[in-house]
Design a protein around this motif. Sequence first.
Motif, PDB file in Angstrom:
ATOM      1  N   GLY A  61       0.814  -1.213   0.000  1.00  0.00           N
ATOM      2  CA  GLY A  61       0.000   0.000   0.000  1.00  0.00           C
ATOM      3  C   GLY A  61       0.843   1.256   0.000  1.00  0.00           C
ATOM      4  N   ASN A  62       1.898   1.274   0.804  1.00  0.00           N
ATOM      5  CA  ASN A  62       2.760   2.454   0.887  1.00  0.00           C
ATOM      6  C   ASN A  62       3.512   2.723  -0.403  1.00  0.00           C
ATOM      7  N   LEU A  63       3.827   1.668  -1.133  1.00  0.00           N
ATOM      8  CA  LEU A  63       4.573   1.841  -2.387  1.00  0.00           C
ATOM      9  C   LEU A  63       3.737   2.524  -3.467  1.00  0.00           C
ATOM     10  N   LEU A  64       2.427   2.618  -3.237  1.00  0.00           N
ATOM     11  CA  LEU A  64       1.573   3.318  -4.196  1.00  0.00           C
ATOM     12  C   LEU A  64       1.875   4.812  -4.252  1.00  0.00           C
ATOM     13  N   ILE A  65       2.664   5.286  -3.309  1.00  0.00           N
ATOM     14  CA  ILE A  65       3.045   6.703  -3.337  1.00  0.00           C
ATOM     15  C   ILE A  65       3.855   7.028  -4.582  1.00  0.00           C
ATOM     16  N   PHE A  66       4.508   6.023  -5.148  1.00  0.00           N
ATOM     17  CA  PHE A  66       5.283   6.224  -6.370  1.00  0.00           C
ATOM     18  C   PHE A  66       4.392   6.502  -7.584  1.00  0.00           C
ATOM     19  N   PHE A  67       3.093   6.210  -7.454  1.00  0.00           N
ATOM     20  CA  PHE A  67       2.165   6.423  -8.562  1.00  0.00           C
ATOM     21  C   PHE A  67       1.479   7.785  -8.487  1.00  0.00           C
ATOM     22  N   GLY A  68       1.896   8.592  -7.525  1.00  0.00           N
ATOM     23  CA  GLY A  68       1.394   9.957  -7.485  1.00  0.00           C
ATOM     24  C   GLY A  68       0.386  10.228  -6.387  1.00  0.00           C
ATOM     25  N   GLN A  69       0.087  11.504  -6.223  1.00  0.00           N
ATOM     26  CA  GLN A  69      -0.777  11.962  -5.142  1.00  0.00           C
ATOM     27  C   GLN A  69      -2.182  11.384  -5.241  1.00  0.00           C
ATOM     28  N   GLY A  70      -2.763  11.391  -6.438  1.00  0.00           N
ATOM     29  CA  GLY A  70      -4.134  10.916  -6.608  1.00  0.00           C
ATOM     30  C   GLY A  70      -4.283   9.448  -6.257  1.00  0.00           C
ATOM     31  N   THR A  71      -3.410   8.621  -6.789  1.00  0.00           N
ATOM     32  CA  THR A  71      -3.478   7.178  -6.540  1.00  0.00           C
ATOM     33  C   THR A  71      -3.283   6.863  -5.069  1.00  0.00           C
ATOM     34  N   PHE A  72      -2.297   7.524  -4.458  1.00  0.00           N
ATOM     35  CA  PHE A  72      -1.988   7.249  -3.050  1.00  0.00           C
ATOM     36  C   PHE A  72      -3.137   7.691  -2.141  1.00  0.00           C
ATOM     37  N   ASN A  73      -3.682   8.868  -2.393  1.00  0.00           N
ATOM     38  CA  ASN A  73      -4.784   9.356  -1.561  1.00  0.00           C
ATOM     39  C   ASN A  73      -6.047   8.526  -1.746  1.00  0.00           C
ATOM     40  N   GLU A  74      -6.282   8.067  -2.976  1.00  0.00           N
ATOM     41  CA  GLU A  74      -7.458   7.241  -3.231  1.00  0.00           C
ATOM     42  C   GLU A  74      -7.349   5.911  -2.489  1.00  0.00           C
ATOM     43  N   TYR A  75      -6.156   5.340  -2.510  1.00  0.00           N
ATOM     44  CA  TYR A  75      -5.919   4.091  -1.764  1.00  0.00           C
ATOM     45  C   TYR A  75      -6.153   4.317  -0.269  1.00  0.00           C
ATOM     46  N   SER A  76      -5.590   5.405   0.254  1.00  0.00           N
ATOM     47  CA  SER A  76      -5.740   5.735   1.672  1.00  0.00           C
ATOM     48  C   SER A  76      -7.210   5.926   2.040  1.00  0.00           C
ATOM     49  N   HIS A  77      -7.954   6.624   1.173  1.00  0.00           N
ATOM     50  CA  HIS A  77      -9.369   6.887   1.446  1.00  0.00           C
ATOM     51  C   HIS A  77     -10.181   5.598   1.442  1.00  0.00           C
ATOM     52  N   ARG A  78      -9.932   4.734   0.466  1.00  0.00           N
ATOM     53  CA  ARG A  78     -10.665   3.466   0.391  1.00  0.00           C
ATOM     54  C   ARG A  78     -10.377   2.606   1.622  1.00  0.00           C
TER      55      ARG A  78
END
Length: 221
Positions: free
Chosen positions: A35-52
């Motif tokens: 999950g944390n590695l999704l930060i490499f895909f940018g702000q939108g992807t990382f925040n969407e993952y965090s929100h879900r």
Amino acid sequence: MSSFRRVFTSSVGTKLLVGLTGLALFAYLILHLVGNLLIFFGQGTFNEYSHRLISNPLVIPAEVGLLLIFLLHIYKTITNWFRNQAARPIRYAKKEWAGYKSRKSLSSTTMIWTGLITLLFVVVHLKQFKFGAWYEIGSPPIRDLYRTEIEVFSAPAWVAIYVVCVILVGFHLRHGISSAFQSIGADHPVYTKRLVVWGTVFAVVIGAGFAIIPVWVYLTR
């Protein structure tokens, strides 16, 4: 109930609980790293993952269960360590490795200390991120956890602290993974060697995986 309690307070039962809870925490670390590695895909992807993740109704019972597993692991590990210390009132005058046949290593002899550092690190990590600064973005608004990470890892001191701590977590796992499998009975002349190797591989992957995140954030912020 009394017989059940005796089983899990015995030396064998304690090691079994430490092994099972350790493997559960290891599985969580893998998911947490992904999950944390999704930060490499940018702000939108990382925040969407965090929100879900935080919007999932199962997240609270999962967190409670994880906390109980974590506390049980700590409690059983510390009580087992004190029991071993009491059983050996006179310390060895000199410690020596038993060669290639021995599973003793620097990571195995420092498990209690790397574990305590990990405990302190988890408290700091939760304070900074789960209970840290809360920014909102988008419409409807969701938490901008990406911005929180940028703020924390803009400080070189925090980058250094996180890198050192996650490396120590990996160091803890270096012995912990294979030891956990041994505690639940997966011990064999052939399989044990492979578990030690794979335990080392996973420890390096997890330690390096978590360590690269604050470094990357700092260099690209």
